[in-house]
Design a protein around this motif. Structure first.
Motif, mmCIF file in Angstrom:
data_model
loop_
_atom_site.group_PDB
_atom_site.id
_atom_site.type_symbol
_atom_site.label_atom_id
_atom_site.label_comp_id
_atom_site.label_asym_id
_atom_site.label_seq_id
_atom_site.Cartn_x
_atom_site.Cartn_y
_atom_site.Cartn_z
ATOM 1 N N ILE A 33 -4.330 3.963 14.508
ATOM 2 C CA ILE A 33 -3.952 4.636 15.752
ATOM 3 C C ILE A 33 -2.445 4.442 15.849
ATOM 4 O O ILE A 33 -1.974 3.316 16.028
ATOM 5 C CB ILE A 33 -4.665 4.007 16.973
ATOM 6 N N GLU A 34 -1.694 5.534 15.664
ATOM 7 C CA GLU A 34 -0.242 5.394 15.521
ATOM 8 C C GLU A 34 0.591 6.482 16.192
ATOM 9 O O GLU A 34 1.283 7.246 15.528
ATOM 10 C CB GLU A 34 0.134 5.306 14.037
ATOM 11 N N PRO A 35 0.553 6.529 17.528
ATOM 12 C CA PRO A 35 1.431 7.489 18.196
ATOM 13 C C PRO A 35 2.898 7.070 18.054
ATOM 14 O O PRO A 35 3.195 5.892 17.842
ATOM 15 C CB PRO A 35 0.989 7.400 19.660
ATOM 16 N N SER A 48 0.831 -1.208 0.000
ATOM 17 C CA SER A 48 0.000 0.000 0.000
ATOM 18 C C SER A 48 0.868 1.261 0.000
ATOM 19 O O SER A 48 0.379 2.346 -0.271
ATOM 20 C CB SER A 48 -0.975 -0.015 1.172
ATOM 21 N N PHE A 49 2.150 1.110 0.316
ATOM 22 C CA PHE A 49 3.161 2.178 0.181
ATOM 23 C C PHE A 49 4.499 1.492 0.330
ATOM 24 O O PHE A 49 4.561 0.334 0.779
ATOM 25 C CB PHE A 49 2.971 3.278 1.246
ATOM 26 N N ALA A 50 5.574 2.158 -0.085
ATOM 27 C CA ALA A 50 6.902 1.547 0.018
ATOM 28 C C ALA A 50 7.194 1.274 1.492
ATOM 29 O O ALA A 50 7.131 2.190 2.320
ATOM 30 C CB ALA A 50 7.947 2.483 -0.574
ATOM 31 N N SER A 65 -3.971 -1.879 3.845
ATOM 32 C CA SER A 65 -3.770 -2.068 5.288
ATOM 33 C C SER A 65 -2.554 -1.254 5.686
ATOM 34 O O SER A 65 -1.803 -0.797 4.825
ATOM 35 C CB SER A 65 -3.541 -3.540 5.622
ATOM 36 N N ASP A 66 -2.372 -1.093 6.982
ATOM 37 C CA ASP A 66 -1.287 -0.262 7.509
ATOM 38 C C ASP A 66 -0.941 -0.770 8.912
ATOM 39 O O ASP A 66 -1.842 -0.946 9.738
ATOM 40 C CB ASP A 66 -1.778 1.197 7.565
ATOM 41 N N LEU A 67 0.333 -1.028 9.148
ATOM 42 C CA LEU A 67 0.782 -1.560 10.436
ATOM 43 C C LEU A 67 2.175 -1.015 10.738
ATOM 44 O O LEU A 67 3.011 -0.942 9.847
ATOM 45 C CB LEU A 67 0.864 -3.099 10.363
ATOM 46 N N THR A 68 2.413 -0.651 11.982
ATOM 47 C CA THR A 68 3.786 -0.334 12.404
ATOM 48 C C THR A 68 4.107 -1.084 13.684
ATOM 49 O O THR A 68 3.295 -1.096 14.623
ATOM 50 C CB THR A 68 3.989 1.173 12.700
ATOM 51 N N ARG A 69 5.290 -1.691 13.692
ATOM 52 C CA ARG A 69 5.823 -2.242 14.927
ATOM 53 C C ARG A 69 7.267 -1.775 15.050
ATOM 54 O O ARG A 69 7.950 -1.567 14.044
ATOM 55 C CB ARG A 69 5.787 -3.788 14.921
ATOM 56 N N ILE A 86 4.041 2.754 17.182
ATOM 57 C CA ILE A 86 3.225 1.540 17.222
ATOM 58 C C ILE A 86 1.891 1.895 16.568
ATOM 59 O O ILE A 86 1.228 2.847 16.983
ATOM 60 C CB ILE A 86 3.009 1.051 18.670
ATOM 61 N N GLU A 87 1.545 1.148 15.535
ATOM 62 C CA GLU A 87 0.343 1.480 14.756
ATOM 63 C C GLU A 87 -0.534 0.255 14.546
ATOM 64 O O GLU A 87 -0.056 -0.790 14.120
ATOM 65 C CB GLU A 87 0.766 2.011 13.379
ATOM 66 N N ASP A 88 -1.798 0.417 14.855
ATOM 67 C CA ASP A 88 -2.782 -0.617 14.543
ATOM 68 C C ASP A 88 -3.868 -0.036 13.656
ATOM 69 O O ASP A 88 -4.113 1.167 13.656
ATOM 70 C CB ASP A 88 -3.427 -1.151 15.828
ATOM 71 N N LEU A 147 9.274 -0.766 11.673
ATOM 72 C CA LEU A 147 8.783 -1.417 10.453
ATOM 73 C C LEU A 147 7.358 -0.938 10.230
ATOM 74 O O LEU A 147 6.478 -1.179 11.062
ATOM 75 C CB LEU A 147 8.771 -2.940 10.632
ATOM 76 N N ASP A 148 7.140 -0.205 9.147
ATOM 77 C CA ASP A 148 5.821 0.356 8.854
ATOM 78 C C ASP A 148 5.472 -0.043 7.431
ATOM 79 O O ASP A 148 6.174 0.336 6.492
ATOM 80 C CB ASP A 148 5.872 1.886 9.007
ATOM 81 N N PHE A 149 4.426 -0.832 7.268
ATOM 82 C CA PHE A 149 4.113 -1.334 5.928
ATOM 83 C C PHE A 149 2.650 -1.777 5.855
ATOM 84 O O PHE A 149 1.954 -1.846 6.868
ATOM 85 C CB PHE A 149 5.049 -2.489 5.551
HETATM 86 ZN ZN ZN Z 1 1.838 3.012 8.677
#
Ligand code: ZN
Ligand code: ZN
Length: 355
Positions: free
Chosen positions: A317-319, A182-184, A224-228, A331-333, A213-215
């Protein structure tokens, strides 16, 4: 499904006093028609819906959009002119955000009798609330993203380049069925993790690094979008503290998400948690954003936003906290707002992971 969307748009078109709306935004067109070709526009009037495209896409348009009349043009300029003339239109709305000044100039030149009215957000406002099918697709995209995270953990170790990790991640996601990312992907290690939108580069992971890691992926057109943030080696006390603080803020925000909630208030609550620890100025971006056909869409979750959450919205939600030269944590969910609160779609673990 598409008929319902067009009916809802039609109500807005009539409310605005327009004879019709030209939809040129590619994702807006896809949302209303199901047509995924790269060229074409939609004309929605009080009674009709026409999908205009060229020879290359005529068959695809008919197959993907059986609920619409498909009109083949030689050039978009010519097609648009002919359509507004045959439909005897007087006031025509167009998507100002998705129309070039040049195109508008040509339309005016070709059709001087028509009043062209710039509109903003008519289709986007419909897209903010997701239907069941959209949520199903986003959930699938979120599941695949979680699989990607589990997979990439085994590649994280000292000596590996950020860009190798990003590549492996992308290969894996595509192999597992993603239409694309969904993005690089962002793989930001050590001091790079302090840059919220770092591009993966030559840097190799070192013991003592945070790695952000954000992907995300695209499944059936939906993102979708996730960051850990994970840790290489043993974390220092300060690193544990910062990680714990971001996690606490994120969990607080997730707990606040629900129908009728004012997004600015949630954003403010997060900033207060950071302010109490003296680090508020290290959270410089918004709390989150809507996700759907596009990776960034409405609503916007920030202190300046006047949006209110409603059931069916899908938001992140990604503070994060970023310390130049030292590193950062985000951290993003991805969550769907429900009638009770929210359901978290991304399920990757959030306790501090050491690799
Ligand atoms: Zn993201
Ligand atoms: Zn995001």
């Amino acid at each position: 499904m598409f008929e319902t969307r067009i009916e809802r748009l039609r109500a807005k078109i009539l409310e605005e006093g327009l004879d019709g709306l030209i939809v040129t935004g590619r994702k807006n067109r896809e949302y209303l028609s199901g047509f995924t070709g790269s060229a074409g526009f939609l004309l929605v009037t009080a009674e009709e819906g026409v999908l205009a495209t060229d020879f290359r896409y005529e068959e695809q348009a008919k197959a993907q959009s059986p609920h619409l009349e498909v009109y083949r043009y030689e050039t978009p300029r010519d097609g648009l002119s002919r359509l507004v003339k045959t439909k005897k239109m007087g006031i025509v709305g167009f998507e100002a955000v998705h129309t070039s000044c040049w195109d508008l100039g040509e339309w005016e030149e070709d059709n001087p009798a028509i009043t062209w009215r710039p509109m903003k957000g008519l289709v986007e406002s419909l897209r903010i609330g997701k239907d069941e099918e959209e949520i199903r697709r986003i959930r699938q995209a979120a599941r695949l993203t979680d699989k990607g995270f589990a997979h990439i953990l085994q590649y994280l170790r000292p000596g590996v380049q950020e860009r190798e990790i990003a590549l492996e991640l992308e290969f894996f996601l595509r192999r597992e069925g993603a239409e694309g990312v969904s993005f690089a992907p962002i793989v930001a290690s050590g001091p790079n993790s302090a840059l919220p939108h770092a591009r993966p580069g030559e840097r190799v992971l070192e013991s003592g690094d945070f790695v952000v890691l954000d992907f995300g992926v695209i499944v059936d057109g939906y993102c979708s979008d996730l960051t850990r943030t994970v840790f290489i080696g043993e974390a220092s006390d300060r690193q544990r503290e910062i990680y714990g603080l971001v996690l606490r803020a994120q969990q607080y925000a997730l707990g606040q998400v629900g129908p009728g909630k004012d997004v600015a208030a949630i954003d403010k609550g997060v900033r207060e948690i950071f302010a109490a620890q003296g680090v508020a100025e290290h959270f410089g971006h918004g709390l989150g954003h809507g996700v759907g056909l596009e990776i960034h869409e409405g609503p916007t979750l920030s202190s300046r936003s006047t949006d209110e959450l409603r059931a069916g919205m899908v938001v992140t939600i990604e503070p994060g906290l970023y310390f130049p030269g030292w590193g950062g944590v985000r951290i993003e969910d991805l969550v769907v707002v429900t009638s009770q609160g929210c359901r978290v779609l991304t399920q990757s673990p959030k306790e501090l992971i050491h690799v």
